[in-house]
Each structure stands twice: as structure tokens, then as C-alpha cells.
Design an enzyme around this catalytic site. Sequence first.
Site, PDB file in Angstrom:
ATOM      1  CG  HIS A  34      28.844  34.262  49.612  1.00 58.36           C
ATOM      2  ND1 HIS A  34      28.178  34.481  48.566  1.00 58.36           N
ATOM      3  CD2 HIS A  34      29.509  33.919  49.173  1.00 58.36           C
ATOM      4  CE1 HIS A  34      29.108  34.857  47.454  1.00 58.36           C
ATOM      5  NE2 HIS A  34      29.774  34.294  47.321  1.00 58.36           N
ATOM      6  CG  MET A  38      35.931  28.119  45.076  1.00 60.44           C
ATOM      7  SD  MET A  38      37.259  27.840  45.781  1.00 60.44           S
ATOM      8  CE  MET A  38      36.612  29.446  45.529  1.00 60.44           C
ATOM      9  CG  MET A 138      34.375  37.704  41.653  1.00 57.34           C
ATOM     10  SD  MET A 138      33.490  37.146  43.355  1.00 57.34           S
ATOM     11  CE  MET A 138      35.201  36.927  44.380  1.00 57.34           C
ATOM     12  N   GLY A 143      38.921  32.233  44.314  1.00 55.27           N
ATOM     13  CA  GLY A 143      39.207  31.355  44.378  1.00 55.27           C
ATOM     14  C   GLY A 143      40.308  31.197  45.834  1.00 55.27           C
ATOM     15  N   GLY A 145      40.145  32.932  49.704  1.00 55.31           N
ATOM     16  CA  GLY A 145      39.024  32.953  51.193  1.00 55.31           C
ATOM     17  C   GLY A 145      40.707  34.800  51.771  1.00 55.31           C
ATOM     18  N   GLY A 146      40.564  35.572  52.013  1.00 54.65           N
ATOM     19  CA  GLY A 146      41.559  36.730  52.697  1.00 54.65           C
ATOM     20  C   GLY A 146      42.891  37.462  51.715  1.00 54.65           C
ATOM     21  N   GLY A 175      34.948  39.634  48.071  1.00 53.96           N
ATOM     22  CA  GLY A 175      36.495  39.703  48.379  1.00 53.96           C
ATOM     23  C   GLY A 175      37.441  41.505  49.125  1.00 53.96           C
ATOM     24  N   GLY A 176      37.968  40.717  50.365  1.00 56.07           N
ATOM     25  CA  GLY A 176      38.305  41.744  50.615  1.00 56.07           C
ATOM     26  C   GLY A 176      37.520  43.057  51.719  1.00 56.07           C
TER      27      GLY A 176
HETATM   28  C1  DX5 Z   1      36.789  34.308  46.927  1.00 63.15           C
HETATM   29  C2  DX5 Z   1      35.346  34.110  46.928  1.00 63.15           C
HETATM   30  C3  DX5 Z   1      34.991  34.709  48.224  1.00 63.15           C
HETATM   31  C4  DX5 Z   1      35.985  34.841  49.400  1.00 63.15           C
HETATM   32  C5  DX5 Z   1      35.542  36.107  50.669  1.00 63.15           C
HETATM   33  O1  DX5 Z   1      36.586  33.155  45.660  1.00 63.15           O
HETATM   34  O2  DX5 Z   1      34.102  33.728  46.103  1.00 63.15           O
HETATM   35  O3  DX5 Z   1      33.746  34.597  48.656  1.00 63.15           O
HETATM   36  O4  DX5 Z   1      35.908  33.383  49.900  1.00 63.15           O
HETATM   37  O5  DX5 Z   1      36.484  35.751  51.808  1.00 63.15           O
HETATM   38  P1  DX5 Z   1      37.216  37.224  51.625  1.00 63.15           P
HETATM   39  O6  DX5 Z   1      35.916  38.092  52.922  1.00 63.15           O
HETATM   40  O7  DX5 Z   1      38.483  36.738  53.354  1.00 63.15           O
HETATM   41  O8  DX5 Z   1      37.824  37.771  51.392  1.00 63.15           O
HETATM   42 ZN    ZN Z   2      31.225  33.926  46.186  1.00 67.36          ZN
END
Ligand code: DX5
Ligand code: ZN
Length: 219
Positions: A34, A38, A138, A143, A145-146, A175-176
Site C-alpha cells: 500500500h 500525499m 478511511m 495524512g 500514520g499511528g 487507519g488504526g
Molecule cells: C493515512 C494512511 C494510512 C496510514 C495507516 O493517511 O492512508 O495508510 O498510514 O497507518 P496506521 O495503520 O498507522 O493507522
Molecule cells: Zn492509505
Amino acid sequence: MKKLLIAPSILSANFGFLAEEVKSIDNAGADWIHLDVMDGHFVPNLTFGPPVIKSIRSVSQKPFDAHLMVSNPDDLLEEYVNAGVNMITVHKEVTLHLDRTLTRIRELGCKAGVSINPGTSISGFEFLLEKIDLILVMSVNPGFGGQSFINSSIEKIKSISELVGDRPINIQVDGGINDSIAPKVIKAGANVLVSGSAIFKGGNLKSYKQNINSLRSSL
Ligand code: DX5
Ligand code: ZN
């Protein structure tokens, strides 16, 4: 029953050793890679674009899944395809002529996906189902991670799953995602899990294997 797939997000990889990291995550058992693109405009953060994707293409045979968090996805579709991506997902919030964009992505030989932010409804999807290969829910505001999983995503996944029915459309959640959330989103109808921080924690191949196995066994 659709195949359950794990798509590690390289947003949480060590960018200083990106090619090595992609190799490791492939060896650790990733189904898809993936790619969180951005632009510093649609989302506050900046990551990478076609040249970087091209430079890591040769290290893995796994499908490259590009998630474009950009304001003008139409401008560079061809460049992403030339860089070697297999799927392109655009955001519903920015894509005025979604039907045209999805058609274009398929014409370029890629699978076409649409993503929606936590505050975006699924309205209009009913008119596009024949042109969509993937819907990306989403479960955090895009924007970074974490972040923590937003619970209302579960109901949204259920509605999408009902709408999709038995059509060959992947339902992806991003996400999450961790071992305790994963079973809930799969139960709601998702079949592709994106995960960044939960999979890349530990920073080496052995940990990536453990993290992916632990995610799979939570399901
Ligand atoms: C957020 C991204 C996600 C994110 C997922 O904007 O699209 O792919 O990096 O990261 P985690 O699993 O840490 O929420
Ligand atoms: Zn993503």
C-alpha cells in the site's frame, strides 16, 4: 467469500532504506504493497510520487496499491501507471468527475478505487459500482500514520458491504487497524486491511513476520 488480504502501508517504513523495507514486507507475507501518496494540499503531509514508486517497483512482485491523497489525481494518472502501480484509488472528496476518472484508470490498465474520509457519505456509489474495483474506507482522517480507529467506520463498512453485495469489489479499510480492531472490520464486511504502524513496529523482518501473522490470526 472474498479473499482476506493484508496491505502494509509503507508510510510507516524507514524511508532511508525504502527498497529494503519493501523487500522485507514482501517476504514477511504482505499480499499488496500500500502506497500512501500525499501532496501537502489535500492532506497536510507530504510523502512520495511516481519516481520513488518506480525506484522500488523491481524489488517486489506483489501488487502495488496506490492511495492518492492528492487534490488533483487526474493530472498524474499515467505517471503512476508508468511507475508500475496496479491499483489507483482516488478520493471522492476531490474528484469532481468520478465516473470519468475511474473509467480513465481502467483504460490505463489499472484497477480503480474510490476512497472516502470519515466524514464523507457513500452517496453516489450506487451509480458507480460497475466501474469500481475497490472501495477504501478511511477509518482515520488521512495524512498521518499511528492514529486511533474511528468507530463509526464500522457502520459505514456494513452499509458499503450491503450495497456491494456479491459484486467483485474489494472493501478496504485504512487507519488504526490492529489485532483488536481487525476482526470487527472483517465482520462488518471489509476484506482488505491496510496497516502501517502495527505492521512496521519492531523495524526488522522478524518483527514484520510476527506482526502480519498476529494480524492474520486475530481474524
Ligand atoms: C493515512 C494512511 C494510512 C496510514 C495507516 O493517511 O492512508 O495508510 O498510514 O497507518 P496506521 O495503520 O498507522 O493507522
Ligand atoms: Zn492509505
